[in-house]
Design a protein around this motif. Structure first.
Motif, PDB file in Angstrom:
ATOM      1  N   ASP A 595      11.777  -6.910  15.935  1.00 58.31           N
ATOM      2  CA  ASP A 595      10.768  -6.500  16.912  1.00 58.31           C
ATOM      3  C   ASP A 595      10.126  -5.162  16.587  1.00 58.31           C
ATOM      4  O   ASP A 595       8.931  -4.944  16.850  1.00 58.31           O
ATOM      5  N   ASN A 596      10.892  -4.244  16.029  1.00 59.30           N
ATOM      6  CA  ASN A 596      10.430  -2.870  15.835  1.00 59.30           C
ATOM      7  C   ASN A 596       9.918  -2.599  14.423  1.00 59.30           C
ATOM      8  O   ASN A 596       9.806  -1.436  14.025  1.00 59.30           O
ATOM      9  N   ILE A 597       9.632  -3.652  13.656  1.00 61.43           N
ATOM     10  CA  ILE A 597       9.150  -3.473  12.288  1.00 61.43           C
ATOM     11  C   ILE A 597       7.687  -3.912  12.189  1.00 61.43           C
ATOM     12  O   ILE A 597       7.332  -5.016  12.623  1.00 61.43           O
ATOM     13  N   THR A 598       6.861  -3.049  11.624  1.00 58.98           N
ATOM     14  CA  THR A 598       5.467  -3.371  11.320  1.00 58.98           C
ATOM     15  C   THR A 598       5.278  -3.306   9.812  1.00 58.98           C
ATOM     16  O   THR A 598       5.758  -2.378   9.161  1.00 58.98           O
ATOM     17  N   VAL A 599       4.601  -4.302   9.254  1.00 52.07           N
ATOM     18  CA  VAL A 599       4.310  -4.320   7.818  1.00 52.07           C
ATOM     19  C   VAL A 599       2.808  -4.451   7.625  1.00 52.07           C
ATOM     20  O   VAL A 599       2.167  -5.328   8.207  1.00 52.07           O
ATOM     21  N   LYS A 600       2.267  -3.557   6.801  1.00 52.75           N
ATOM     22  CA  LYS A 600       0.853  -3.641   6.462  1.00 52.75           C
ATOM     23  C   LYS A 600       0.688  -3.531   4.954  1.00 52.75           C
ATOM     24  O   LYS A 600       1.585  -3.077   4.236  1.00 52.75           O
ATOM     25  N   SER A 601      -0.469  -3.951   4.475  1.00 52.72           N
ATOM     26  CA  SER A 601      -0.802  -3.890   3.056  1.00 52.72           C
ATOM     27  C   SER A 601      -2.159  -3.211   2.927  1.00 52.72           C
ATOM     28  O   SER A 601      -3.079  -3.509   3.694  1.00 52.72           O
ATOM     29  N   VAL A 602      -2.257  -2.279   1.969  1.00 55.01           N
ATOM     30  CA  VAL A 602      -3.525  -1.579   1.730  1.00 55.01           C
ATOM     31  C   VAL A 602      -4.083  -2.036   0.383  1.00 55.01           C
ATOM     32  O   VAL A 602      -3.436  -1.868  -0.653  1.00 55.01           O
ATOM     33  N   ILE A 603      -5.258  -2.638   0.416  1.00 51.29           N
ATOM     34  CA  ILE A 603      -5.940  -3.127  -0.792  1.00 51.29           C
ATOM     35  C   ILE A 603      -7.334  -2.515  -0.807  1.00 51.29           C
ATOM     36  O   ILE A 603      -8.122  -2.733   0.119  1.00 51.29           O
ATOM     37  N   GLY A 604      -7.657  -1.745  -1.843  1.00 54.99           N
ATOM     38  CA  GLY A 604      -8.963  -1.107  -1.864  1.00 54.99           C
ATOM     39  C   GLY A 604      -9.407  -0.715  -3.257  1.00 54.99           C
ATOM     40  O   GLY A 604      -9.010  -1.330  -4.249  1.00 54.99           O
ATOM     41  N   ARG A 605     -10.228   0.324  -3.314  1.00 59.21           N
ATOM     42  CA  ARG A 605     -10.816   0.759  -4.585  1.00 59.21           C
ATOM     43  C   ARG A 605      -9.740   1.104  -5.612  1.00 59.21           C
ATOM     44  O   ARG A 605      -9.881   0.807  -6.794  1.00 59.21           O
ATOM     45  N   PHE A 606      -8.664   1.750  -5.164  1.00 61.00           N
ATOM     46  CA  PHE A 606      -7.568   2.113  -6.053  1.00 61.00           C
ATOM     47  C   PHE A 606      -6.357   1.236  -5.748  1.00 61.00           C
ATOM     48  O   PHE A 606      -6.190   0.757  -4.619  1.00 61.00           O
ATOM     49  N   LEU A 607      -5.518   1.049  -6.749  1.00 60.82           N
ATOM     50  CA  LEU A 607      -4.317   0.233  -6.589  1.00 60.82           C
ATOM     51  C   LEU A 607      -3.191   1.111  -6.067  1.00 60.82           C
ATOM     52  O   LEU A 607      -2.727   2.017  -6.765  1.00 60.82           O
ATOM     53  N   GLU A 608      -2.752   0.867  -4.846  1.00 65.44           N
ATOM     54  CA  GLU A 608      -1.655   1.645  -4.272  1.00 65.44           C
ATOM     55  C   GLU A 608      -0.370   1.370  -5.049  1.00 65.44           C
ATOM     56  O   GLU A 608       0.084   0.227  -5.118  1.00 65.44           O
ATOM     57  N   HIS A 609       0.204   2.415  -5.630  1.00 68.37           N
ATOM     58  CA  HIS A 609       1.348   2.212  -6.539  1.00 68.37           C
ATOM     59  C   HIS A 609       2.516   3.149  -6.264  1.00 68.37           C
ATOM     60  O   HIS A 609       3.635   2.897  -6.718  1.00 68.37           O
ATOM     61  N   SER A 610       2.297   4.241  -5.538  1.00 69.84           N
ATOM     62  CA  SER A 610       3.380   5.199  -5.299  1.00 69.84           C
ATOM     63  C   SER A 610       4.424   4.607  -4.353  1.00 69.84           C
ATOM     64  O   SER A 610       4.111   3.802  -3.480  1.00 69.84           O
TER      65      SER A 610
END
Length: 732
Positions: A595-610
């Protein structure tokens, strides 16, 4: 050599709730299907009307190359398991055969979506004077130019091969494109099937030059030219039918533990990979039926995917068109900043790092600072030793040259070169040879584990004692990807981290397992245990009615022990917010489970890698007292148990502030490039821009392009501060 720790079972980690009542499918998403969902998000960026047109085409091309690699590695592995009779189930309870069936459906849906996307982009490109496969719409002068180009540049390197009992079936290389022709001999009406393989050295598209067409840019796929002018290849024959095809082969490499010479093994393994089992056959929908039947038979397509398309085969090849010199159809060029902290010390990296730890945020800040760190070490007479881990260095020799300069200057230089870096094995072998010839001590690490940690260590003689300067990164020492991947570079002269870095290198180079570590955690020794212990601490805080929170950013989460521990934390009341760019086997927001977990994904100009991991430590997030780490490791079984990885605690105030209150928080509140994961269905939904921090939404990439780094700016912060970010949970 270290033994590999095993993750605890679901029952062992589930002190807070009874997961045994749920099936595996109810608890976890399938890894492969989750990856396909990620690539679908990449493809959706090709349909993002907010992006310049050629950038949209770039995302389409990337989705194609991503899918190729997925087929060559993941699907090939599952197909091999099916052939071997393996029935071991995945985290969600599916056998390899069941996974292949589900993957097949999704792959075909994704390919159809790719072709539909290309069909939507083509008229938009034509409006801008860029035409794909447009040889039928051009003037006679251009037709003559194409024919002359074919005769002079393509035809000399083509080798028609008859397919009959007198000729062995030709070998088709991995990624190879070819054409089959059904022919009738004019003299006696006899039938013949011929294959023409298109050499990989030829361009994927032939662009008609400007002097022929003016401003119009027409790109013709090379295979279409071969079909168009095939009559020149087959004089005396009538072409009855033709068809274009492309194949992908199994490209994984299984490491033999008894291999005595890793270099020799990999040189031969690279050759074997080019001849791997066919895993996918693409053909166009006009393919001659008799030729198709022959191709299926000769390629032995057991467990292979066969797809027909009405559009273009090899979508990844569109990257050539993206290179068209049309800056008006691309993102405005971005020039990364060079950290002012270094410049304030007249470019002396050691002086700047000695004064205070520095964090560099790529690609917003230049990767040149990492190269300059090594160059300065090479030229500095006080430097006595350099140790460097190299996973992927790319084909540009900037980092390699710096290490060579150091060795030639008489420094003791050790390079840990990872031969098992997939698809970079050949390049890494080349660099290893050049380094050895320059006098660098080259180490290849463990046979059965990849060295994935991003660490550089410089020992400098100062005032009669040795002082260690370290660079810890979340990304590779790769000057090209550093311009498009978001990663963190952490420079420190902290003595404890220096001692730990030395132990890490000794572990890799000499199998000397450290008995204790002061700050650093490393896989496969104690990184997993450190993460589990920090989650347990948050669970204890929540059960004591104290603030408890976990924020994390990673590329993938698949490791069952970590997922189950996060479920336990959620059930205890810990607020958990995860930014997972790619694969996510965890199901967020499921009543009674997460219930208390949120998951999101960021996709854009740069590839999120850190990779960043943060634990509230008894205060509301973001907190000055939070435990914050950067890492080379994702929360995957391979990273935690079968690779050498590093987990670096961040304790310097300004660095802590940037990593937690800027980088991680900006990703959490981004709306313009964000997708929320539905834990019930596995679907991702875009976050509406209007739900952002301010009107029009919040874009974390634009924020970092226009605002300075905290620790990299130094005195410049007195003139222009960093806008303070505040937490706004993404709307569900």
């Amino acid at each position: 050599m270290a033994s590999t720790p095993q993750p605890p079972s679901a029952d062992a980690t589930n002190a807070g709730g009874d997961l045994s009542q749920l099936s595996a499918e109810e608890r976890y998403f399938n890894r492969e299907l989750s990856w396909l969902a990620f690539n679908d998000r990449v493809l959706e960026e090709a349909n993002n009307a907010n992006y310049p047109l050629l950038e949209r085409l770039r995302f389409l091309s990337i989705s194609g190359s991503n899918l190729d690699e997925f087929m060559m590695i993941r699907v090939a592995g599952l197909a091999g398991q099916v052939r071997s009779g393996v029935t071991q189930t995945s985290i969600d309870g599916r056998t390899p055969k069941q996974q292949l069936a589900a993957i097949g459906t999704k792959v075909r849906e994704l390919e159809a979506k790719q072709q539909a996307t290309l069909a939507r982009l083509q008229p938009l490109l034509e409006d801008e004077g860029i035409h794909l496969a447009g040889e039928d719409r051009i003037e006679e002068d251009a037709h003559r130019w194409l024919r002359d180009y074919f005769v002079n540049h393509i035809m000399p390197v083509l080798t028609p091969q008859a397919l009959d009992p007198a000729h062995p079936f030709p070998f088709v290389a991995n990624g190879g494109i070819g054409a089959l022709f059904n022919l009738t001999r004019n003299s006696d009406s006899s039938q013949l099937v011929e294959m023409v393989l298109i050499p990989g050295a030829l361009p994927r598209f032939v662009r008609i030059p400007e002097e022929v067409l003016g401003d119009e840019a027409i790109y013709v796929p090379v295979e279409r030219l071969v079909c168009r002018y095939a009559k020149l290849l087959f004089p005396g024959f009538t072409i009855v039918g033709d068809g274009v095809f492309r194949i992908l082969r199994d490209s994984d490499m299984e490491i033999e533990e008894e291999a005595e010479d890793l270099v020799r093994f990999f040189r031969s393994a690279i050759q074997r990979r080019r001849r791997g089992q066919v895993i996918m056959l693409e053909i166009d929908d006009s393919f001659d039926p008799e030729a198709e039947e022959l191709l299926r038979d000769k390629l032995e397509l057991e467990q292979a995917f066969v797809t027909k398309t009405t559009g273009m085969i090899g979508i990844s090849g569109l990257s050539q068109v993206v290179d068209e010199d049309r800056h008006d159809l691309k993102f405005t060029p971005y020039s990364p900043r060079y950290p002012e902290r270094i410049l304030e010390h007249d470019g002396d990296a050691f002086a700047a790092i000695s004064a205070k730890d520095i964090i560099i945020h790529h690609p917003y800040e230049s990767f040149e600072v990492v190269v300059d760190f090594l160059r300065q070490a090479a030229a500095d007479p006080k430097v006595i030793s350099i140790k460097q881990a190299l996973y992927r260095a790319g084909n540009q020799p900037t980092v390699i040259n710096a290490l060579i300069e150091a060795a030639e200057a008489g420094k003791s230089v050790t390079a840990v070169v990872e031969l098992k870096a997939r698809f970079d094995e050949e390049q890494n072998l080349k660099w290893a040879g050049e380094l050895e010839r320059a006098g660098v001590q080259v180490i290849y690490g463990f046979i059965d584990m990849k060295t994935h940690a991003k660490v550089s260590m410089v020992v400098r003689q100062e005032e009669g004692r040795a002082r260690t300067y370290c660079h810890f990164g979340t990304g590779n020492y790769h000057p090209v990807t550093a311009k498009i991947y978001t990663d963190l570079s952490y420079f420190t002269a902290d003595p404890a981290l220096g001692r730990d870095a030395a132990k890490l290198f000794n572990f890799v180079t000499g199998y000397v397992e450290p008995q204790s570590m002061e700050r650093l955690a490393i896989s496969p020794l104690n990184l997993y245990e450190r993460i589990i212990a920090d989650i347990d601490h948050e669970i204890a805080l929540a059960r004591a009615d104290k603030p408890a929170a976990i924020w994390a950013k990673m590329n993938s989460i698949t490791e069952q022990g970590v997922i189950d521990k996060l479920y336990e934390a959620s059930q205890a009341g810990v607020e958990i917010m995860l930014v997972v760019r790619g694969i996510c086997c965890l199901r967020p927001g499921v009543p009674g489970l997460s219930d208390n977990i949120t998951v999101k994904s960021v996709i854009g100009r740069f590839l999120e890698h850190s990779r960043i991991y943060a634990f509230g430590n008894g205060e509301p997030m973001p907190s000055n007292t939070a435990k914050v780490y950067i890492s080379s490791a994702d929360m995957m079984e391979r990273n935690l148990h079968r690779r050498v990885e590093s987990l670096v605690p961040i304790q310097t105030d300004t660095v802590h502030d940037q990593v937690l209150d800027q980088v991680l928080l900006a990703n959490l509140i981004d709306t313009q490039q964000s997708w929320l994961l539905d834990g019930e269905t596995g679907d991702y939904q875009r976050v509406a821009p209007a739900d952002g921090l301010e009107r029009g939404g919040f874009n974390c990439h634009e924020y970092f392009m226009t605002n300075p780094s905290l620790s990299g700016r130094g005195e410049a912060l007195k003139e222009s501060g960093v806008p303070k970010l505040t937490l706004r949970k993404p709307a569900s």
